[in-house]
Design an enzyme around this catalytic site. Structure first.
Site, short mmCIF file in Angstrom:
data_model
loop_
_atom_site.label_atom_id
_atom_site.label_comp_id
_atom_site.label_asym_id
_atom_site.label_seq_id
_atom_site.Cartn_x
_atom_site.Cartn_y
_atom_site.Cartn_z
N CYS A 1 -0.57 17.95 0.36
CA CYS A 1 -1.61 18.30 -0.61
C CYS A 1 -2.27 19.65 -0.27
O CYS A 1 -2.95 20.23 -1.10
CB CYS A 1 -2.64 17.19 -0.77
SG CYS A 1 -3.25 16.52 0.75
N SER B 1 -19.05 11.12 3.41
CA SER B 1 -17.79 11.60 4.00
C SER B 1 -17.94 12.84 4.86
O SER B 1 -17.11 13.11 5.71
CB SER B 1 -16.78 11.84 2.89
OG SER B 1 -17.34 12.70 1.94
N ASP C 1 -18.86 19.34 3.81
CA ASP C 1 -18.18 18.28 3.04
C ASP C 1 -16.72 18.28 3.44
O ASP C 1 -16.24 19.19 4.11
CB ASP C 1 -18.35 18.52 1.53
CG ASP C 1 -18.21 17.23 0.72
OD1 ASP C 1 -17.86 16.18 1.31
OD2 ASP C 1 -18.43 17.28 -0.51
N CYS D 1 -1.01 14.39 -4.67
CA CYS D 1 -0.30 13.49 -3.76
C CYS D 1 0.55 12.53 -4.59
O CYS D 1 0.11 12.07 -5.63
CB CYS D 1 -1.30 12.69 -2.94
SG CYS D 1 -0.53 11.43 -1.90
N CYS E 1 2.09 14.35 7.24
CA CYS E 1 2.28 14.96 5.93
C CYS E 1 1.04 15.79 5.64
O CYS E 1 -0.09 15.34 5.86
CB CYS E 1 2.41 13.87 4.86
SG CYS E 1 2.39 14.51 3.16
N ASN F 1 0.86 -1.18 0.00
CA ASN F 1 0.00 0.00 0.00
C ASN F 1 0.90 1.23 0.00
O ASN F 1 1.70 1.39 0.91
CB ASN F 1 -0.90 -0.01 1.25
CG ASN F 1 -1.69 1.26 1.44
OD1 ASN F 1 -2.02 1.62 2.55
ND2 ASN F 1 -2.00 1.97 0.36
N GLY F 2 0.74 2.08 -1.01
CA GLY F 2 1.56 3.29 -1.10
C GLY F 2 2.12 3.45 -2.50
O GLY F 2 1.78 2.68 -3.40
N CYS G 1 0.09 10.29 6.64
CA CYS G 1 -0.90 10.99 5.78
C CYS G 1 -2.08 11.50 6.60
O CYS G 1 -2.91 10.72 7.07
CB CYS G 1 -1.39 10.03 4.70
SG CYS G 1 -2.70 10.73 3.69
#
Ligand code: SF4
Length: 476
Positions: free
Chosen positions: A453, A299, A361, A398, A450, A111-112, A252
Site C-alpha cells: 500500500c 491510533s 497520526d 490493499c 508486505c 481472515n483475509g 502485513c
C-alpha cells in the site's frame, strides 16, 4: 487500534480445543478482537457428535446469554468477528460458514481476502456448483468438498493449495480443530495454551488472530502458525504439516502501524514496541521545533509516545476522544462545520492555546479528516501545527483483507506532499520513510513484510482485483 475506521480490517478468528466451556472462551476471544470487525459475529461448537452454530449481525447480538449458550455448548469451538471486504454485508455472509459435506460436517472462519476466489467460483458455477453466500470464503469449503483426497486433513491441504491471496483460517469438524495460514503469511494467527485445570485431562490449545485474545482467556502464547502451515489438533494430539512449498513471506506491515492492538504480539513482535519505534524513527527523520506533541487518539498515541521520548518534547493529550459515539445520532438542523469530527474529538484549549504543536497520526487517507483536525487545533488557539505521520504515504489499495479506498481517492496517490500540506492546512508535514517503517518493525529479522500500500508493488498475481475490491467505504 482503529481510529475513525479510516481503514477497516475484515476479521478476527479464534479456535479452542478442548475445554468444558469452549463456547464461552470463543466468545471472550472474539470480544478481545472486536477492533478487527464487529459487523457480524459467529461461533460454531462441537459436542463431538455434531456442530452447532450461533451467528448474529452485530457483535452485541452475538452475546451468549445463558439460553443461547445452552444451545451451542461444546468442547471445541471456533469463532469469527467480521467487517466485510468482499460479499454483501448480511447475516448470510456472516461466518463461520457451516456445511454438511461428503467429508462430514465442517465449519470455517477466515481472515483475509482470496485474490482468485471469483475465478474459482466462476469455474465451479459453470460445472453446476451452487453457492449460498457472496463471500470469497465459501470457495474454500467447496474446494474441500470436491477434493479427491480421502481424509479431511488431506482435502483441506488440497483446497488451500488452490487458493491465492491472504488467509488465516480456523476450521472445526466434530472431533478436530484446524488452523492454517497462506504461504506468504499475510494475516496473523497465533497459537497458545491454557494449562489443564481441575479434572481436565489435557491442556487446551487455542488459536487467535491476536494474542490480546489469549490474555482474556488465560492462555499462554506459544508461537505463530507459520506461513504455509496447517496445524491439526485432535484426539491424537497436535500435529503440523506444510501444505505448500515455501514462498517469500509478506506479512502485513500495516498490522503493526494501525490495526492490531498495542497489547498484542503480531508476527512474533510486540505491536507496542513497533509503534513506539515508529514514533522514535519519525522524530529522527522529521524533527520539529515545537512546544508539545499531541497524538490523534487513539491510533496516534503510541507513536507519539515514541516521538516525544526521542525528541524530548513533552506529550500532552490535547485532543480528547469521545468513546461513546453511537451508530446513530441527531445531527443539528443548521449545519455545524466539521460536525462529524467534533462528535468524536474535542480540543483541550488550555493546552493548545499559543503553543506550537506536533500533531501525530498514523496515516492520511483522503485528507479530509486531517484537514478538519488541523483546523480544530488552530481554532483552539495553537500557534503552529506540524503534522507528522508514522508511516509512508498510502499510495495504493490493499487486496489482502484491508479495506482501503480506491487509488483515485487516496490523496497521496494523486498529490505531492507539499500539495497535501496545503490541503490540510498544516505549517509542515512529514511522513516516515519506507526504510524507517521497515526498520521500526524489524523487517528481515523474524518477518519480512508486505508494504504494497506504500509502494504499489504487490507480492501476488492479482487474478480478479476488480471483483474483489469493493467500492470505497470510508465513512466519516
Ligand atoms: S497492501 Fe498494505 S494493508 Fe495490504 S497486506 Fe500489504 S501492507 Fe498490509
Amino acid at each position: 487500534m482503529a481510529n475513525f475506521d479510516k481503514f477497516r480490517e475484515e476479521c478476527g478468528v479464534v479456535a479452542i480445543y478442548e475445554h468444558p466451556e469452549a463456547e464461552t472462551l470463543a466468545y471472550l476471544g472474539l470480544h478481545a478482537l472486536q477492533h478487527r470487525g464487529q459487523e457480524s459475529a459467529g461461533i460454531v461448537t462441537s459436542d463431538r457428535m455434531s456442530l452447532h452454530i450461533h451467528k448474529a449481525l452485530c457483535f452485541a447480538d452475538a452475546m451468549p446469554t445463558e439460553k443461547k449458550l445452552s444451545r451451542i455448548r461444546g468442547m471445541l469451538a471456533i469463532g469469527h468477528t467480521r467487517y466485510s471486504t468482499t460479499g454483501d454485508s448480511a447475516v448470510l455472509n456472516a461466518q463461520p460458514i457451516l456445511v454438511q459435506s461428503n467429508k462430514g460436517m465442517i465449519a470455517l472462519a477466515h481472515n483475509g481476502n482470496l485474490t482468485n476466489a471469483q475465478d474459482i467460483r466462476t469455474q465451479m458455477e459453470a460445472r453446476g456448483s451452487i453457492f449460498q453466500t457472496t463471500s470469497d470464503t465459501e470457495v474454500i469449503v467447496h474446494l474441500v468438498a470436491q477434493s479427491r483426497e480421502q481424509t479431511l486433513p488431506d482435502a483441506i491441504a488440497d483446497a488451500l493449495r488452490r487458493v491465492e491471496g491472504a488467509f488465516s483460517l480456523v476450521m472445526i469438524s466434530p472431533d478436530r480443530i484446524f488452523a492454517a495460514r497462506d504461504p506468504r503469511g499475510f494475516r496473523p494467527l497465533a497459537m497458545g495454551r491454557i494449562p489443564a485445570q481441575g479434572d481436565q485431562r489435557q491442556d487446551t490449545i487455542v488459536f487467535a488472530s491476536e494474542t490480546c485474545a489469549f490474555d482474556l482467556i488465560g492462555a499462554r502464547y506459544e508461537r505463530e502458525v507459520k506461513p504455509g502451515e496447517l496445524v491439526i489438533v485432535g484426539p491424537e494430539g497436535t500435529t503440523s504439516r506444510f501444505y505448500s512449498s515455501t514462498m517469500p513471506q509478506s506479512s502485513c506491515i500495516f498490522e503493526h502501524v494501525y490495526f492490531a492492538r498495542p497489547d498484542s504480539r503480531i508476527f512474533g513482535r510486540s505491536v507496542q514496541e513497533s509503534r513506539e519505534e515508529l514514533g522514535r524513527q519519525l522524530a529522527r527523520e522529521a524533527p520539529a521545533d515545537a512546544d508539545l506533541i499531541v497524538p490523534v487518539p487513539d491510533s496516534g498515541v503510541t507513536a507519539a509516545i515514541g516521538y516525544s521520548a526521542e525528541s524530548g518534547i513533552p506529550l500532552r493529550f490535547g485532543l480528547i476522544r469521545n468513546h461513546y459515539v453511537g451508530r446513530t445520532f441527531i445531527e443539528p438542523q443548521q449545519s455545524v462545520r466539521d460536525f462529524g469530527v467534533k462528535l468524536k474529538l474535542n480540543p483541550v484549549r488550555s493546552l493548545l492555546e499559543g503553543r506550537r504543536i506536533v500533531l501525530i497520526d498514523d496515516s492520511i487517507v483522503r485528507g479530509t479528516t486531517s484537514r478538519k483536525i488541523v483546523r480544530m487545533i488552530r481554532n483552539a488557539g495553537a500557534r503552529e501545527v506540524h503534522m507528522r505521520i508514522s508511516c509512508p504515504p498510502t499510495m495504493s489499495p490493499c487486496f489482502y483483507g484491508v479495506d482501503t479506498p480506491r487509488k483515485k481517492e487516496l490523496i497521496a496517490a494523486n498529490n505531492s506532499i507539499e500539495q497535501i500540506r496545503q490541503y490540510i492546512g498544516a505549517d509542515s508535514l512529514a511522513y516516515l520513510s519506507l526504510d524507517g517503517l521497515k526498520k521500526a518493525c524489524h523487517d528481515g529479522e523474524k518477518t519480512t513484510y508486505c508494504t504494497a500500500c506504500y509502494t504499489g508493488v504487490y507480492p501476488t498475481n492479482l487474478v480478479d482485483v476488480e471483483e474483489i475490491h469493493p467500492v470505497a467505504v470510508e465513512k466519516r
